[in-house]
Motif scaffolding. Structure first.
Motif, PDB file in Angstrom:
ATOM      1  N   LEU A   1      32.158   5.880  53.263  1.00 53.55           N
ATOM      2  CA  LEU A   1      33.090   4.993  53.866  1.00 53.55           C
ATOM      3  C   LEU A   1      34.398   4.728  53.141  1.00 53.55           C
ATOM      4  O   LEU A   1      34.411   4.152  52.340  1.00 53.55           O
ATOM      5  N   ASP A   2      35.262   5.797  53.370  1.00 48.09           N
ATOM      6  CA  ASP A   2      36.764   5.637  52.638  1.00 48.09           C
ATOM      7  C   ASP A   2      37.279   4.456  53.396  1.00 48.09           C
ATOM      8  O   ASP A   2      37.507   4.311  54.976  1.00 48.09           O
ATOM      9  N   GLY A   3      38.033   3.610  52.812  1.00 42.93           N
ATOM     10  CA  GLY A   3      38.406   2.358  53.635  1.00 42.93           C
ATOM     11  C   GLY A   3      37.456   1.254  53.846  1.00 42.93           C
ATOM     12  O   GLY A   3      37.767   0.693  54.835  1.00 42.93           O
ATOM     13  N   SER A   4      36.474   0.966  52.787  1.00 42.55           N
ATOM     14  CA  SER A   4      35.687  -0.209  53.439  1.00 42.55           C
ATOM     15  C   SER A   4      36.224  -1.613  53.180  1.00 42.55           C
ATOM     16  O   SER A   4      35.685  -2.200  54.164  1.00 42.55           O
ATOM     17  N   THR A   5      37.247  -1.498  52.533  1.00 47.18           N
ATOM     18  CA  THR A   5      37.993  -2.886  52.545  1.00 47.18           C
ATOM     19  C   THR A   5      38.393  -3.220  53.779  1.00 47.18           C
ATOM     20  O   THR A   5      38.594  -4.255  54.546  1.00 47.18           O
ATOM     21  N   ASN A   6      39.148  -2.018  54.577  1.00 47.88           N
ATOM     22  CA  ASN A   6      39.637  -2.292  55.715  1.00 47.88           C
ATOM     23  C   ASN A   6      38.546  -2.608  56.649  1.00 47.88           C
ATOM     24  O   ASN A   6      38.657  -3.308  57.667  1.00 47.88           O
ATOM     25  N   PHE A   7      37.365  -1.866  56.597  1.00 46.85           N
ATOM     26  CA  PHE A   7      36.341  -1.913  57.393  1.00 46.85           C
ATOM     27  C   PHE A   7      35.769  -3.311  57.570  1.00 46.85           C
ATOM     28  O   PHE A   7      35.520  -3.791  58.705  1.00 46.85           O
ATOM     29  N   LEU A   8      35.650  -3.709  56.330  1.00 46.84           N
ATOM     30  CA  LEU A   8      35.023  -5.099  56.355  1.00 46.84           C
ATOM     31  C   LEU A   8      35.972  -6.284  56.856  1.00 46.84           C
ATOM     32  O   LEU A   8      35.464  -7.412  57.118  1.00 46.84           O
ATOM     33  N   ASN A   9      37.420  -6.110  57.060  1.00 44.96           N
ATOM     34  CA  ASN A   9      38.114  -6.923  57.256  1.00 44.96           C
ATOM     35  C   ASN A   9      38.627  -6.762  58.674  1.00 44.96           C
ATOM     36  O   ASN A   9      39.998  -7.190  59.212  1.00 44.96           O
ATOM     37  N   GLY A  10      38.082  -5.717  59.515  1.00 43.58           N
ATOM     38  CA  GLY A  10      38.481  -5.487  60.805  1.00 43.58           C
ATOM     39  C   GLY A  10      39.529  -4.728  60.881  1.00 43.58           C
ATOM     40  O   GLY A  10      40.222  -4.612  62.012  1.00 43.58           O
ATOM     41  N   ILE A  11      40.081  -4.064  59.754  1.00 40.54           N
ATOM     42  CA  ILE A  11      41.406  -3.272  60.035  1.00 40.54           C
ATOM     43  C   ILE A  11      40.835  -1.830  60.430  1.00 40.54           C
ATOM     44  O   ILE A  11      40.016  -1.363  59.612  1.00 40.54           O
ATOM     45  N   THR A  12      41.306  -1.358  61.475  1.00 45.32           N
ATOM     46  CA  THR A  12      40.789   0.058  61.866  1.00 45.32           C
ATOM     47  C   THR A  12      41.293   1.276  61.311  1.00 45.32           C
ATOM     48  O   THR A  12      41.647   2.054  61.961  1.00 45.32           O
ATOM     49  N   TRP A  13      41.302   1.320  60.271  1.00 47.65           N
ATOM     50  CA  TRP A  13      41.726   2.514  59.307  1.00 47.65           C
ATOM     51  C   TRP A  13      40.786   2.791  58.380  1.00 47.65           C
ATOM     52  O   TRP A  13      40.797   2.225  57.209  1.00 47.65           O
ATOM     53  N   ALA A  14      39.815   3.239  58.784  1.00 48.35           N
ATOM     54  CA  ALA A  14      38.698   3.701  57.828  1.00 48.35           C
ATOM     55  C   ALA A  14      37.644   4.948  58.241  1.00 48.35           C
ATOM     56  O   ALA A  14      38.012   5.591  59.651  1.00 48.35           O
ATOM     57  N   ALA A  15      37.162   5.730  57.259  1.00 48.03           N
ATOM     58  CA  ALA A  15      36.697   7.122  57.830  1.00 48.03           C
ATOM     59  C   ALA A  15      35.182   7.432  57.167  1.00 48.03           C
ATOM     60  O   ALA A  15      35.018   6.813  56.253  1.00 48.03           O
ATOM     61  N   VAL A  16      34.535   8.548  57.431  1.00 45.15           N
ATOM     62  CA  VAL A  16      33.636   9.111  56.656  1.00 45.15           C
ATOM     63  C   VAL A  16      34.238  10.417  56.284  1.00 45.15           C
ATOM     64  O   VAL A  16      34.882  11.103  57.183  1.00 45.15           O
ATOM     65  N   SER A  17      33.873  10.967  55.371  1.00 42.23           N
ATOM     66  CA  SER A  17      34.313  12.328  54.640  1.00 42.23           C
ATOM     67  C   SER A  17      32.910  13.075  53.918  1.00 42.23           C
ATOM     68  O   SER A  17      32.609  12.685  53.423  1.00 42.23           O
ATOM     69  N   ILE A  18      32.929  14.123  54.779  1.00 44.23           N
ATOM     70  CA  ILE A  18      32.067  15.218  54.271  1.00 44.23           C
ATOM     71  C   ILE A  18      32.612  16.346  54.018  1.00 44.23           C
ATOM     72  O   ILE A  18      32.890  16.862  54.990  1.00 44.23           O
ATOM     73  N   SER A  19      32.615  17.100  52.705  1.00 45.96           N
ATOM     74  CA  SER A  19      33.011  18.565  52.397  1.00 45.96           C
ATOM     75  C   SER A  19      32.004  19.299  51.886  1.00 45.96           C
ATOM     76  O   SER A  19      31.406  18.789  50.759  1.00 45.96           O
ATOM     77  N   VAL A  20      31.574  20.554  52.586  1.00 43.43           N
ATOM     78  CA  VAL A  20      30.653  21.375  51.908  1.00 43.43           C
ATOM     79  C   VAL A  20      31.306  22.475  51.273  1.00 43.43           C
ATOM     80  O   VAL A  20      32.133  23.491  51.907  1.00 43.43           O
ATOM     81  N   TYR A  21      30.764  23.013  50.242  1.00 49.26           N
ATOM     82  CA  TYR A  21      30.990  24.095  49.462  1.00 49.26           C
ATOM     83  C   TYR A  21      29.741  24.984  49.186  1.00 49.26           C
ATOM     84  O   TYR A  21      28.651  24.585  49.241  1.00 49.26           O
ATOM     85  N   SER A  22      30.219  26.278  48.903  1.00 50.07           N
ATOM     86  CA  SER A  22      29.109  26.973  48.629  1.00 50.07           C
ATOM     87  C   SER A  22      28.679  26.838  47.139  1.00 50.07           C
ATOM     88  O   SER A  22      29.364  26.234  46.261  1.00 50.07           O
ATOM     89  N   SER A  23      27.499  27.159  46.840  1.00 48.32           N
ATOM     90  CA  SER A  23      27.104  26.880  45.290  1.00 48.32           C
ATOM     91  C   SER A  23      27.823  27.665  44.333  1.00 48.32           C
ATOM     92  O   SER A  23      27.923  27.141  43.307  1.00 48.32           O
ATOM     93  N   LYS A  24      28.583  28.389  44.563  1.00 50.65           N
ATOM     94  CA  LYS A  24      29.617  29.071  43.949  1.00 50.65           C
ATOM     95  C   LYS A  24      31.008  28.371  43.893  1.00 50.65           C
ATOM     96  O   LYS A  24      32.076  28.982  43.289  1.00 50.65           O
TER      97      LYS A  24
END
Length: 262
Positions: free
Chosen positions: A83-106
């Motif tokens: 939850l990026d932008g959790s302060t926004n989320f909790l205050n009803g400001i609609t600028w927040a995101a989930v972020s997932i980045s996958v790398y190889s083990s190398k």
């Protein structure tokens, strides 16, 4: 992998929209570094980890609230900000995101996604390119306005003043409170500059946005002029970040930063 992440992002953002405004989700569960873990942060993390576990893929996790969760024989490392932008989320400001980045083990980027929670818009990438709402990004147009997104705090006023002095002509400033999305404004042609001098940003905050930007040929740098490398071992601080499509501006900013007294 990108298709899997798009599905998980859609499920996670839907879940978070449903949780928005509920009583008790702002309760603090604990602290880590200079940040706090609230109920909604942990719920979002648990939801995403459960969905990733359901894939059966051998993944080690580096995630904001829990840290590193190692799995023996992992072929992948997922760097997660639930939850990026959790302060926004909790205050009803609609600028927040989930972020997932996958790398190889190398250490090579495989795929990733940043999903806007309230709009459902997605920014994803894989080895072949970058995508907005699943559509391949062929080119990024120049921003129509010179919008600057500076992240600083009271202790960094001298530094941010030095950075902004390198911008020639007029510009408008914004600080929208979700670093992953703010970086993407630059890398999708809607803003001119993102810069963070707080010594507070973390690898989980920007991993997916950084790789998306790289795929559209806009490379984030540190203010020391070095390419930013994402730590795949643990949650760690990224000292500072500079993102702009204007190479002449980046050089002026790097020179201005270098001129700061130590």
């Amino acid at each position: 992998m990108r298709t899997i992440l798009e599905r998980i992002s859609a499920e996670a953002t839907k879940y978070l929209r449903e949780m928005s405004g509920r009583e008790g989700i702002d309760r603090v569960l604990g602290t880590h570094e200079d940040d706090t873990t609230k109920v909604i942060d942990k719920l979002a993390e648990d939801f995403i980890l459960e969905k990733l576990n359901e894939t059966g893929l051998p993944i080690t996790y580096v995630t904001e609230e829990t840290g590193t969760i190692r799995k023996e024989g992992s072929e992948y490392v997922a760097v997660i900000d639930p939850l990026d932008g959790s302060t926004n989320f909790l205050n009803g400001i609609t600028w927040a995101a989930v972020s997932i980045s996958v790398y190889s083990s190398k250490g090579a980027p495989v795929a990733g996604i940043v999903g806007e929670i309230f709009s459902g818009k997605t920014y994803s990438y894989d080895e072949r390119g970058a995508y907005i709402n699943g559509e391949r990004v062929e080119r990024v147009s120049s921003p129509k306005q010179r919008i600057v997104l500076p992240y600083f705090d009271r202790s960094r006023l001298r530094e941010i003043t030095q950075v902004l002095s390198a911008i020639e002509g007029n510009y408008k400033t914004r600080n929208l409170g979700a670093a992953s999305l703010d970086m993407l404004l630059v890398c999708t042609g809607r803003a001119y500059l993102f810069v963070d001098v707080r010594n507070k940003l973390r690898n989980v905050d920007i991993a997916s946005s950084l790789n998306f930007c790289e795929k559209v040929n806009i490379s984030p740098f540190s203010l020391e002029g070095e390419r930013i490398r994402i730590d795949l071992e643990k949650v760690s601080v990224v000292k500072n970040v500079l993102v702009t499509p204007d190479s002449s501006l980046s050089q002026r900013i790097l020179s201005a930063w270098k001129a700061l007294p130590s």
